[in-house]
Design a protein around this motif. Structure first.
Motif, mmCIF file in Angstrom:
data_model
loop_
_atom_site.group_PDB
_atom_site.id
_atom_site.type_symbol
_atom_site.label_atom_id
_atom_site.label_comp_id
_atom_site.label_asym_id
_atom_site.label_seq_id
_atom_site.Cartn_x
_atom_site.Cartn_y
_atom_site.Cartn_z
ATOM 1 N N GLY A 171 1.465 -8.487 6.175
ATOM 2 C CA GLY A 171 1.441 -7.040 6.384
ATOM 3 C C GLY A 171 0.844 -6.278 5.218
ATOM 4 O O GLY A 171 1.194 -5.126 4.966
ATOM 5 N N ASP B 237 5.908 -2.411 5.907
ATOM 6 C CA ASP B 237 5.548 -3.398 6.912
ATOM 7 C C ASP B 237 5.498 -4.823 6.359
ATOM 8 O O ASP B 237 5.163 -5.755 7.076
ATOM 9 N N SER C 91 -1.694 -4.098 3.370
ATOM 10 C CA SER C 91 -2.747 -3.131 3.674
ATOM 11 C C SER C 91 -3.265 -2.457 2.414
ATOM 12 O O SER C 91 -4.191 -1.657 2.478
ATOM 13 N N VAL C 92 -2.661 -2.775 1.272
ATOM 14 C CA VAL C 92 -3.029 -2.139 0.005
ATOM 15 C C VAL C 92 -3.201 -3.220 -1.057
ATOM 16 O O VAL C 92 -2.387 -4.134 -1.165
ATOM 17 N N ARG D 265 4.216 2.083 1.256
ATOM 18 C CA ARG D 265 3.146 1.082 1.382
ATOM 19 C C ARG D 265 3.693 -0.288 1.759
ATOM 20 O O ARG D 265 3.004 -1.076 2.402
ATOM 21 N N ARG E 188 -2.750 -10.375 6.917
ATOM 22 C CA ARG E 188 -2.105 -9.918 8.161
ATOM 23 C C ARG E 188 -0.686 -10.464 8.281
ATOM 24 O O ARG E 188 0.238 -9.738 8.648
ATOM 25 N N THR F 176 3.279 -2.372 -5.045
ATOM 26 C CA THR F 176 1.863 -2.131 -4.750
ATOM 27 C C THR F 176 1.283 -1.236 -5.828
ATOM 28 O O THR F 176 1.998 -0.512 -6.500
#
Length: 166
Positions: free
Chosen positions: A130, A33, A132-133, A30, A127, A150
């Protein structure tokens, strides 16, 4: 009875080990990135109107950056931990996809959370980092990303991560 208890203990240790390995692999996947060394520039306006510069603040003490959302089920377990630790360490929270400032302010007040928060209406910080979670927690020290995790974390887990990065 003793042999049965020993076998059960061994199985429990094996299952616990497997769970830890799976959690570490998922956490690594996760966060692949996300920044791993130098933290991206992070100066923004908090919901209360104050300016905050996380990188500058991180040269004084570790700063916990908490990416979360009002609708996030896992955040319901993590936010109280983050609120608790904000009494001892600087915390800058970033709420994403959570609606207008009034809605987020009402949510924070309803839950009694006192941590500093940025409402990332356009998702720019998510963004840039990075993310996303949710939840995602990063610890920044001396402008460097020391650790990123995460998902659900416990009070002892967050406290130990913070202590190790002093």
């Amino acid at each position: 009875m003793g042999m049965k208890l020993l076998r059960l203990s061994k199985e429990l240790v094996i299952y616990l080990f497997i769970a830890i390995v799976i959690a570490l692999v998922v956490d690594w996947y996760r966060s692949k990135d996300m920044p791993t060394e130098s933290a991206p520039p992070f100066a923004a306006t908090l919901m209360n109107g104050e300016q905050v510069d996380v990188i500058a603040q991180s040269y004084e003490s570790p700063v916990i950056v908490y990416f979360w959302a009002t609708w996030c089920a896992a955040c319901k377990f993590v936010s109280p931990t983050v609120d608790w630790i904000s009494q001892y360490y600087p915390v800058v929270a970033v709420s994403g996809s959570s609606g207008p400032n009034e809605r987020v302010s009402h949510f924070l007040a309803q839950k009694g959370y006192g941590f500093a928060n940025i409402n990332d209406l356009g998702g720019d910080l998510f963004r840039k980092w990075g993310i996303s979670v949710t939840p995602t927690i990063a610890i920044i020290k001396d402008g460097q990303v020391e650790t990123i995790t995460t998902g659900i974390t416990t009070p002892p887990g967050l406290l130990v991560r913070t202590w190790l990065n002093q």
